[in-house]
Every structure is written in C-alpha cells, then in structure tokens.
Design a protein around this motif. Sequence first.
Motif, PDB file in Angstrom:
ATOM      1  N   GLN A 188       0.826  -1.209   0.000  1.00  0.00           N
ATOM      2  CA  GLN A 188       0.000   0.000   0.000  1.00  0.00           C
ATOM      3  C   GLN A 188       0.862   1.263   0.000  1.00  0.00           C
ATOM      4  N   GLN A 189       1.902   1.273   0.811  1.00  0.00           N
ATOM      5  CA  GLN A 189       2.761   2.454   0.895  1.00  0.00           C
ATOM      6  C   GLN A 189       3.541   2.671  -0.396  1.00  0.00           C
ATOM      7  N   THR A 190       3.927   1.584  -1.040  1.00  0.00           N
ATOM      8  CA  THR A 190       4.612   1.702  -2.334  1.00  0.00           C
ATOM      9  C   THR A 190       3.659   2.275  -3.375  1.00  0.00           C
ATOM     10  N   LYS A 191       2.442   1.781  -3.408  1.00  0.00           N
ATOM     11  CA  LYS A 191       1.453   2.281  -4.356  1.00  0.00           C
ATOM     12  C   LYS A 191       1.142   3.757  -4.095  1.00  0.00           C
ATOM     13  N   GLN A 192       1.074   4.123  -2.832  1.00  0.00           N
ATOM     14  CA  GLN A 192       0.823   5.525  -2.508  1.00  0.00           C
ATOM     15  C   GLN A 192       1.974   6.399  -3.018  1.00  0.00           C
ATOM     16  N   ALA A 193       3.203   5.949  -2.822  1.00  0.00           N
ATOM     17  CA  ALA A 193       4.360   6.703  -3.314  1.00  0.00           C
ATOM     18  C   ALA A 193       4.339   6.800  -4.837  1.00  0.00           C
ATOM     19  N   LEU A 194       3.878   5.757  -5.505  1.00  0.00           N
ATOM     20  CA  LEU A 194       3.749   5.787  -6.968  1.00  0.00           C
ATOM     21  C   LEU A 194       2.673   6.781  -7.397  1.00  0.00           C
ATOM     22  N   ARG A 195       1.556   6.791  -6.698  1.00  0.00           N
ATOM     23  CA  ARG A 195       0.468   7.705  -7.046  1.00  0.00           C
ATOM     24  C   ARG A 195       0.853   9.162  -6.817  1.00  0.00           C
ATOM     25  N   LEU A 196       1.656   9.406  -5.806  1.00  0.00           N
ATOM     26  CA  LEU A 196       2.047  10.776  -5.474  1.00  0.00           C
ATOM     27  C   LEU A 196       3.264  11.248  -6.260  1.00  0.00           C
ATOM     28  N   GLY A 197       3.836  10.348  -7.053  1.00  0.00           N
ATOM     29  CA  GLY A 197       5.008  10.732  -7.829  1.00  0.00           C
ATOM     30  C   GLY A 197       6.291  10.742  -7.021  1.00  0.00           C
ATOM     31  N   LEU A 198       6.241  10.174  -5.811  1.00  0.00           N
ATOM     32  CA  LEU A 198       7.441  10.092  -4.990  1.00  0.00           C
ATOM     33  C   LEU A 198       8.368   8.989  -5.485  1.00  0.00           C
ATOM     34  N   LEU A 199       7.785   8.010  -6.158  1.00  0.00           N
ATOM     35  CA  LEU A 199       8.538   6.967  -6.855  1.00  0.00           C
ATOM     36  C   LEU A 199       8.167   7.060  -8.327  1.00  0.00           C
ATOM     37  N   ARG A 200       9.186   6.950  -9.166  1.00  0.00           N
ATOM     38  CA  ARG A 200       8.976   7.046 -10.618  1.00  0.00           C
ATOM     39  C   ARG A 200       9.635   5.853 -11.303  1.00  0.00           C
ATOM     40  N   PRO A 201       9.213   5.561 -12.521  1.00  0.00           N
ATOM     41  CA  PRO A 201       9.856   4.464 -13.242  1.00  0.00           C
ATOM     42  C   PRO A 201      11.373   4.641 -13.260  1.00  0.00           C
ATOM     43  N   GLY A 202      12.051   3.538 -12.951  1.00  0.00           N
ATOM     44  CA  GLY A 202      13.512   3.547 -12.893  1.00  0.00           C
ATOM     45  C   GLY A 202      14.060   3.695 -11.488  1.00  0.00           C
ATOM     46  N   ASP A 203      13.249   4.197 -10.555  1.00  0.00           N
ATOM     47  CA  ASP A 203      13.706   4.327  -9.171  1.00  0.00           C
ATOM     48  C   ASP A 203      13.886   2.951  -8.544  1.00  0.00           C
ATOM     49  N   ARG A 204      14.864   2.840  -7.662  1.00  0.00           N
ATOM     50  CA  ARG A 204      15.109   1.584  -6.956  1.00  0.00           C
ATOM     51  C   ARG A 204      14.407   1.613  -5.610  1.00  0.00           C
ATOM     52  N   LEU A 205      13.709   0.529  -5.294  1.00  0.00           N
ATOM     53  CA  LEU A 205      13.122   0.383  -3.965  1.00  0.00           C
ATOM     54  C   LEU A 205      14.238   0.042  -2.978  1.00  0.00           C
ATOM     55  N   PRO A 206      14.018   0.316  -1.699  1.00  0.00           N
ATOM     56  CA  PRO A 206      15.022  -0.100  -0.710  1.00  0.00           C
ATOM     57  C   PRO A 206      15.212  -1.611  -0.772  1.00  0.00           C
ATOM     58  N   THR A 207      16.417  -2.058  -0.496  1.00  0.00           N
ATOM     59  CA  THR A 207      16.650  -3.501  -0.459  1.00  0.00           C
ATOM     60  C   THR A 207      15.902  -4.092   0.724  1.00  0.00           C
ATOM     61  N   ALA A 208      15.686  -5.392   0.674  1.00  0.00           N
ATOM     62  CA  ALA A 208      15.034  -6.067   1.801  1.00  0.00           C
ATOM     63  C   ALA A 208      15.827  -5.815   3.076  1.00  0.00           C
ATOM     64  N   ARG A 209      17.131  -5.851   2.984  1.00  0.00           N
ATOM     65  CA  ARG A 209      17.974  -5.614   4.156  1.00  0.00           C
ATOM     66  C   ARG A 209      17.750  -4.205   4.719  1.00  0.00           C
ATOM     67  N   GLU A 210      17.651  -3.209   3.836  1.00  0.00           N
ATOM     68  CA  GLU A 210      17.419  -1.835   4.297  1.00  0.00           C
ATOM     69  C   GLU A 210      16.063  -1.705   4.994  1.00  0.00           C
ATOM     70  N   VAL A 211      15.050  -2.357   4.444  1.00  0.00           N
ATOM     71  CA  VAL A 211      13.725  -2.306   5.051  1.00  0.00           C
ATOM     72  C   VAL A 211      13.739  -3.010   6.399  1.00  0.00           C
ATOM     73  N   VAL A 212      14.388  -4.155   6.470  1.00  0.00           N
ATOM     74  CA  VAL A 212      14.481  -4.904   7.719  1.00  0.00           C
ATOM     75  C   VAL A 212      15.182  -4.071   8.787  1.00  0.00           C
ATOM     76  N   GLU A 213      16.281  -3.420   8.423  1.00  0.00           N
ATOM     77  CA  GLU A 213      17.017  -2.595   9.386  1.00  0.00           C
ATOM     78  C   GLU A 213      16.180  -1.415   9.875  1.00  0.00           C
ATOM     79  N   ALA A 214      15.365  -0.845   9.002  1.00  0.00           N
ATOM     80  CA  ALA A 214      14.569   0.330   9.364  1.00  0.00           C
ATOM     81  C   ALA A 214      13.300  -0.025  10.135  1.00  0.00           C
ATOM     82  N   THR A 215      12.779  -1.240   9.919  1.00  0.00           N
ATOM     83  CA  THR A 215      11.466  -1.578  10.482  1.00  0.00           C
ATOM     84  C   THR A 215      11.461  -2.780  11.425  1.00  0.00           C
ATOM     85  N   ALA A 216      12.550  -3.529  11.452  1.00  0.00           N
ATOM     86  CA  ALA A 216      12.649  -4.731  12.292  1.00  0.00           C
ATOM     87  C   ALA A 216      11.570  -5.762  11.946  1.00  0.00           C
TER      88      ALA A 216
END
Length: 128
Positions: free
Chosen positions: A20-48
């Motif tokens: 849902q948060q990824t889709k929201q970022a796509l709808r708001l233009g915060l993520l655009r084609p070609g952008d890299r999502l955080p790695t699984a490791r980065e998400v794990v470190e940030a969110t546990a």
Amino acid sequence: MVEYRIDRHSGVATYVQIVQQTKQALRLGLLRPGDRLPTAREVVEATAINPNTVLKAYRELEREGLVEARRGLGTFVRRALGAAPADSPLRTELEDWARRADEAGLEREDVAALFTAVLDKHFQGDPS
C-alpha cells in the motif's frame, strides 16, 4: 526513496502495508519508473520485520507489474500510478482541511470515516 512505516496495531498484514505504501508513493510521484526500492535488508534494518515479509510484498508488486527485480541490482519501479503529484494544489487544500478538522477536535478515526464517506459518495456512485 520510500521509507516504510509499519503499524503493528493496524490489523493490516505487514506485507500489505508495504504494498500500500509503495502504491501511494507511486500515485504521489514520490517513486517514478527507474527508481530503486530499498533492499530487503534496508527495510528490515529500518522496520525490524522479517526479510521474507519484504520479499513477499515486492513479489506482489512485481506480480502487479509495478516493479521488476534485477538480479544483483535490486528492485526497480516499472511504471507509475495515478496523477496526483505530491505538490498538487489539491494536496495543499486537503492538508488545510485536515488541519481544520484537527483544530475542531476531530480524532483521526473521525476524519478517516468522514473522508471515506465522501470518497464513497463521489467515486463509487453512492446516492446518499
């Protein structure tokens, strides 16, 4: 880059929150084609959260054609959603409205219920 915020008390599955948060970022233009999502490791470190949960969310986004995994490089946005940029005048108006609702003493749940009722009326053909 998107930063995921996990609400463990929402009752919504963690992987669904990421989708849902990824889709929201796509709808708001915060993520655009070609952008890299955080790695699984980065998400794990940030969110546990469990890495498999992140991977499940990314697989769902890939299944929907929104992202693509590139072996050894990461997961990248394939296409955008919607047309509501983060700097839209409508967003400013909505922020003003939310501020007024807060000043009027409405709780978050009250605001969400009111907003959802208006959305349902205008976007789902609800006659009320």
